[in-house]
Design an enzyme around this catalytic site. Structure first.
Site, PDB file in Angstrom:
ATOM      1  N   LYS A 180       9.728   1.694   0.145  1.00  0.00           N
ATOM      2  CA  LYS A 180       9.406   3.123   0.011  1.00  0.00           C
ATOM      3  C   LYS A 180       9.385   3.760   1.389  1.00  0.00           C
ATOM      4  CE  LYS A 180       5.675   5.738  -0.204  1.00  0.00           C
ATOM      5  NZ  LYS A 180       6.222   6.893   0.540  1.00  0.00           N
ATOM      6  N   GLU A 254       0.002  -3.640   8.692  1.00  0.00           N
ATOM      7  CA  GLU A 254       0.188  -3.310  10.115  1.00  0.00           C
ATOM      8  C   GLU A 254      -0.364  -1.904  10.275  1.00  0.00           C
ATOM      9  OE1 GLU A 254       1.189  -5.246  12.404  1.00  0.00           O
ATOM     10  OE2 GLU A 254       2.353  -6.820  11.442  1.00  0.00           O
ATOM     11  N   CYS A 289       1.744   3.020  17.286  1.00  0.00           N
ATOM     12  CA  CYS A 289       0.504   2.283  17.040  1.00  0.00           C
ATOM     13  C   CYS A 289       0.124   1.433  18.248  1.00  0.00           C
ATOM     14  CB  CYS A 289       0.679   1.423  15.805  1.00  0.00           C
ATOM     15  SG  CYS A 289       2.232   0.546  15.843  1.00  0.00           S
ATOM     16  N   GLU A 391      -7.517   7.143  17.150  1.00  0.00           N
ATOM     17  CA  GLU A 391      -6.068   7.139  17.389  1.00  0.00           C
ATOM     18  C   GLU A 391      -5.571   8.587  17.306  1.00  0.00           C
ATOM     19  OE1 GLU A 391      -3.515   5.520  14.241  1.00  0.00           O
ATOM     20  OE2 GLU A 391      -2.452   4.390  15.776  1.00  0.00           O
TER      21      GLU A 391
HETATM   22  P1  NAD Z   1       0.161   6.709   6.336  1.00  0.00           P
HETATM   23  O1  NAD Z   1      -0.838   5.631   6.165  1.00  0.00           O
HETATM   24  O2  NAD Z   1      -0.243   8.099   6.057  1.00  0.00           O
HETATM   25  O3  NAD Z   1       1.438   6.446   5.417  1.00  0.00           O
HETATM   26  C1  NAD Z   1       2.189   5.273   5.512  1.00  0.00           C
HETATM   27  C2  NAD Z   1       2.917   5.043   4.210  1.00  0.00           C
HETATM   28  O4  NAD Z   1       1.967   4.817   3.180  1.00  0.00           O
HETATM   29  C3  NAD Z   1       3.777   6.226   3.753  1.00  0.00           C
HETATM   30  O5  NAD Z   1       4.979   5.750   3.188  1.00  0.00           O
HETATM   31  C4  NAD Z   1       2.916   6.857   2.675  1.00  0.00           C
HETATM   32  O6  NAD Z   1       3.659   7.558   1.709  1.00  0.00           O
HETATM   33  C5  NAD Z   1       2.257   5.638   2.064  1.00  0.00           C
HETATM   34  N1  NAD Z   1       1.012   5.900   1.339  1.00  0.00           N
HETATM   35  C6  NAD Z   1       0.094   6.875   1.582  1.00  0.00           C
HETATM   36  N2  NAD Z   1      -0.895   6.795   0.657  1.00  0.00           N
HETATM   37  C7  NAD Z   1      -0.607   5.750  -0.148  1.00  0.00           C
HETATM   38  C8  NAD Z   1      -1.244   5.161  -1.277  1.00  0.00           C
HETATM   39  N3  NAD Z   1      -2.389   5.643  -1.768  1.00  0.00           N
HETATM   40  N4  NAD Z   1      -0.676   4.097  -1.854  1.00  0.00           N
HETATM   41  C9  NAD Z   1       0.485   3.586  -1.369  1.00  0.00           C
HETATM   42  N5  NAD Z   1       1.146   4.111  -0.326  1.00  0.00           N
HETATM   43  C10 NAD Z   1       0.605   5.181   0.289  1.00  0.00           C
HETATM   44  O7  NAD Z   1       0.714   6.512   7.815  1.00  0.00           O
HETATM   45  P2  NAD Z   1       1.720   7.445   8.609  1.00  0.00           P
HETATM   46  O8  NAD Z   1       0.984   8.707   8.926  1.00  0.00           O
HETATM   47  O9  NAD Z   1       3.027   7.526   7.882  1.00  0.00           O
HETATM   48  O10 NAD Z   1       1.978   6.585   9.936  1.00  0.00           O
HETATM   49  C11 NAD Z   1       1.158   6.638  11.037  1.00  0.00           C
HETATM   50  C12 NAD Z   1       0.177   5.476  11.040  1.00  0.00           C
HETATM   51  O11 NAD Z   1       0.875   4.248  10.952  1.00  0.00           O
HETATM   52  C13 NAD Z   1      -0.618   5.388  12.333  1.00  0.00           C
HETATM   53  O12 NAD Z   1      -1.949   5.088  12.063  1.00  0.00           O
HETATM   54  C14 NAD Z   1       0.041   4.229  13.064  1.00  0.00           C
HETATM   55  O13 NAD Z   1      -0.788   3.594  14.000  1.00  0.00           O
HETATM   56  C15 NAD Z   1       0.410   3.344  11.942  1.00  0.00           C
HETATM   57  N6  NAD Z   1       1.492   2.444  12.349  1.00  0.00           N
HETATM   58  C16 NAD Z   1       1.219   1.124  12.541  1.00  0.00           C
HETATM   59  C17 NAD Z   1       2.220   0.247  12.968  1.00  0.00           C
HETATM   60  C18 NAD Z   1       1.952  -1.209  13.190  1.00  0.00           C
HETATM   61  O14 NAD Z   1       2.928  -1.955  13.280  1.00  0.00           O
HETATM   62  N7  NAD Z   1       0.724  -1.673  13.284  1.00  0.00           N
HETATM   63  C19 NAD Z   1       3.498   0.734  13.192  1.00  0.00           C
HETATM   64  C20 NAD Z   1       3.749   2.088  12.986  1.00  0.00           C
HETATM   65  C21 NAD Z   1       2.736   2.925  12.545  1.00  0.00           C
END
Ligand code: NAD
Length: 490
Positions: A180, A254, A289, A391
């Site tokens: 997704k 992650e 991140c 963050e």
């Molecule tokens: P997010 O958590 O808002 O969304 C990530 C994904 O989860 C999206 O595809 C979203 O549609 C989905 N999602 C949201 N609610 C959901 C639910 N209830 N059930 C299932 N899926 C759901 O994150 P974001 O804003 O897209 O990305 C930024 C965040 O990601 C930051 O906190 C960043 O640190 C983290 N990040 C971590 C890594 C890592 O490798 N540790 C890498 C990149 C980003």
């Protein structure tokens, strides 16, 4: 800049077919670089689309799983070549959709994606079991078997890189997938799907576009999904862990970070300043991140390092992500733009902090046309400030002075997160001692670049569960062990 993207009919990949959503709903994808400018529209998947995608992945699984590993290997290596030959298209669409600058971020991300497909293709035959020396009347061995259908849920900040941690690893190990894409950055993932589908059997990789609360939630709760491999915020990660736990599905997370970067007293070289710049991830608008966003400078070098780093950051060109001259692109959307601005406003209002660079972006002119923040540095910070703890996910560096090594280790570890850390110093023994005492899944010494193919990658504490990017991570994360004990005649 976007003419090539707009008219294209973007569809989801389910069971080898390019489809709209069952409901016929669409989602508009806007440009980070030009407020209000629509780039494309993509299908808005819901639970019924998830059902179809999971069914397709389940149907494709037995044949994919039962192949000799070299078949999967050949396919992944062909995909790597095809990605490489389309790398400029992928980089351009990433820059347009995410706002990541093409030269500093989008192209390197595609290069890493190619490397990850080659790496996991290369190690596909290493998904091996063991044999116990159990005597002549027993054959006792293990098999590392794939889990089944893996749901990959992606964030928007570096979609191709994160897809590269999940897709080739899960497929090499014999799983099939439903991926997704993030709401705001689906286009590079759909282009990647097009490339993969040229080589994969139908249904091995399915890609859907839709919102987290609907399509994402349906995927996480789906009984046909054996593992959820999630990258995103800690808040959503917790929710996904809870939902996966209800049905005891495998899960890896992650999540976010607030990574320390610790500079010891010693020689201050251009290499150090370049390394600090890289680790700050400012050229990714701080939307990483692993950003070394808490910069601990020893008092002896504090002023000089700060002055030289600020001078270097001030030279960066912020602008159109598709322009090769830009070092820093645009923040993904208005919500993120405002969230980063709220943190900056709080910093500006804090009398303890000195604004060394940046601050509020210009309200008029070229940068006001998109969601552009400018590199921002606050000195005089304390590790307890909200800006030092949360963050920000924007190009904001908090500079915290230190004197005593025990104190800096305590401050570095005084965080809910534990993803990455950076240590800088001439004395490699002290640096390694600190590296061992930092509570983070990935520590770099005297360098600040991104993840490297084959390394272990994942977080401690609230930064996640599980490891990606390595063979060991692939075996632990995308397979399960079956023990087989056989009584032999004679
Ligand atoms: P997010 O958590 O808002 O969304 C990530 C994904 O989860 C999206 O595809 C979203 O549609 C989905 N999602 C949201 N609610 C959901 C639910 N209830 N059930 C299932 N899926 C759901 O994150 P974001 O804003 O897209 O990305 C930024 C965040 O990601 C930051 O906190 C960043 O640190 C983290 N990040 C971590 C890594 C890592 O490798 N540790 C890498 C990149 C980003």
């Amino acid at each position: 800049m976007t003419a090539a993207i707009g008219p294209r009919p973007w569809r989801m990949l389910i069971g080898g077919r390019w489809v709209e959503s069952v409901s016929g709903a669409w989602r508009e994808i806007s440009s980070p670089a030009r407020r209000g400018h629509l780039l494309a529209r993509v299908p808005e998947a819901a639970a019924e689309d998830v059902d179809l995608a999971v069914a397709a992945a389940r149907a494709a699984w037995p044949e994919w799983r039962d192949q000799h590993f070299s078949v999967r290997q050949r396919v992944l290596l062909k995909i790597a070549d095809a990605i490489e030959s389309r790398s400029e298209d992928l980089a351009r669409i990433t820059a347009a959709d995410t706002g990541n600058a093409i030269r500093t971020q989008a192209r390197p991300e595609v290069t890493m994606l190619v490397g990850l497909f080659r790496y996991f293709g290369g190690v596909a035959g290493e998904v091996k079991g063991t044999t116990l020396p159990a005597g002549s009347s027993q054959l006792q061995y293990t098999r590392q078997e794939p889990l089944g259908v893996v749901a990959g849920i992606l964030p928007w900040n570096s979609p191709l890189l994160i897809a590269g941690f999940k897709v080739p690893a899960a497929l090499a190990a014999g799983n099939t997938m439903v991926l997704k894409a993030a709401e705001d950055a689906p286009l590079p993932i759909l282009m990647l799907a097009e490339i993969c589908q040229e080589f994969l059997p139908d249904g091995v990789l399915n890609v859907i576009t839709g919102q987290g609360g609907t399509a994402g939630a349906a995927l996480v709760g789906h009984p046909g999904v054996n593992k959820v491999s999630f990258t995103g915020s800690t808040e959503v990660g917790r929710l996904i862990a809870r939902r996966s736990a209800e049905r005891l599905a495998h899960v890896s997370l992650e999540l976010g970070g607030k990574s320390p970067s610790i500079v010891f007293p010693g020689t201050i070289t251009d290499g150090l300043i370049d390394g600090l710049l890289a680790s700050s991830r400012v050229t990714r608008q701080g939307q990483s991140c692993t950003a070394g966003s808490r910069l601990f400078l020893h008092r002896e070098v504090h002023d000089e390092v700060l002055e030289r780093l600020v001078a270097r950051l001030a030279d960066l060109q912020v602008g159109n992500p598709l322009d090769d001259a830009s070092d820093v692109g645009a923040v993904i959307n208005e919500t993120q733009y405002r969230s980063v601005q709220d943190y900056i406003d709080e910093g500006l209002a804090n009398p303890a902090l000195t604004l060394e660079l940046g601050g509020t972006p210009p309200a008029t002119g070229r940068l006001a046309e998109g969601y552009y923040h400018i590199p921002t540095v606050f000195s005089g910070a304390d590790n307890t400030f909200r800006l030092s703890r949360e963050e920000i996910f924007g190009p904001v560096i908090m500079v915290i002075p230190w004197i005593d090594v025990e104190e800096v280790i305590r401050m570095a570890n005084d965080t809910a997160y534990g993803l990455a850390a950076y240590i800088w110093g001439d004395d490699i023994n002290s640096a390694i001692d600190v590296a061992h005492r930092i509570e983070a899944g990935w520590v770099q010494v005297n360098q600040g670049g991104g993840q490297m193919v084959g390394q272990s990658y994942g977080g401690y504490k609230q930064s996640g569960l599980g490891r990606e990017a390595s063979l060991e991570g692939m075996i632990a994360g995308f397979t399960q062990t079956k023990q087989i004990n056989v009584r032999l005649a004679g």
